[in-house]
Design a protein around this motif. Structure first.
Motif, short mmCIF file in Angstrom:
data_model
loop_
_atom_site.label_atom_id
_atom_site.label_comp_id
_atom_site.label_asym_id
_atom_site.label_seq_id
_atom_site.Cartn_x
_atom_site.Cartn_y
_atom_site.Cartn_z
N ALA A 48 6.86 1.16 -11.18
CA ALA A 48 6.03 1.91 -9.69
C ALA A 48 4.31 1.09 -10.50
O ALA A 48 3.52 0.80 -9.57
N ILE A 66 2.49 1.41 -7.06
CA ILE A 66 3.00 2.20 -6.10
C ILE A 66 2.37 3.82 -6.39
O ILE A 66 3.26 4.06 -7.24
N CYS A 88 4.02 6.66 -6.01
CA CYS A 88 5.03 7.85 -5.89
C CYS A 88 5.49 9.00 -4.73
O CYS A 88 6.08 8.84 -3.91
#
Length: 130
Positions: free
Chosen positions: A108, A113, A115
């Motif tokens: 991630a 990304i 989270c």
């Protein structure tokens, strides 16, 4: 939660007085009928959120023909979505510690990304809060 209640509106001069008879103390005013509908929807939203938070019993909606109302009152149905109301009024952030497998966290991070954002969007979808 989603709720539907009847609200009553009485015009007195330039002011509209609004109340939800099923929700004790849920009253407000508006400068026009449209404003009064918006104001009473907001007041009912606050009333219901507090009742949910405090674990108070939430009254069932009474059919309009059974409601006690002033002569000449206008009725309108109002819809309250307490989850949507919370989403717009309670914007404070709360820190939550979550656990992810190491490989997932690393991947991630590599892919950029966020989270926290993914978790918020997923929970919002699960809560059907739009």
């Amino acid at each position: 939660m989603k709720y539907i209640y009847s609200a009553t509106f009485v015009q007195d001069g330039a002011k509209w007085y609004a109340r939800v008879p099923d929700l004790p103390g849920c009253i407000t005013t508006g400068s026009s009928l449209q404003d009064a509908i918006e104001q009473i929807t907001d007041a009912a939203s606050g009333w219901l959120v507090v009742a949910e938070d405090e674990g108070l019993s939430i009254p069932a909606a009474t059919p309009q023909e059974e409601l006690d109302h002033a002569s000449g009152a206008v009725f309108s149905l109002i819809q309250v979505d307490s989850i949507a109301y919370r989403a717009t009024t309670d914007t404070r952030a709360v820190r939550k510690n979550v656990s992810l497998p190491a490989w997932m966290a690393e991947l991630a991070d590599k892919r950029g990304i966020n989270c926290s954002q993914v978790l918020q969007e997923s929970i919002r979808t699960l809560l059907d809060a739009g």
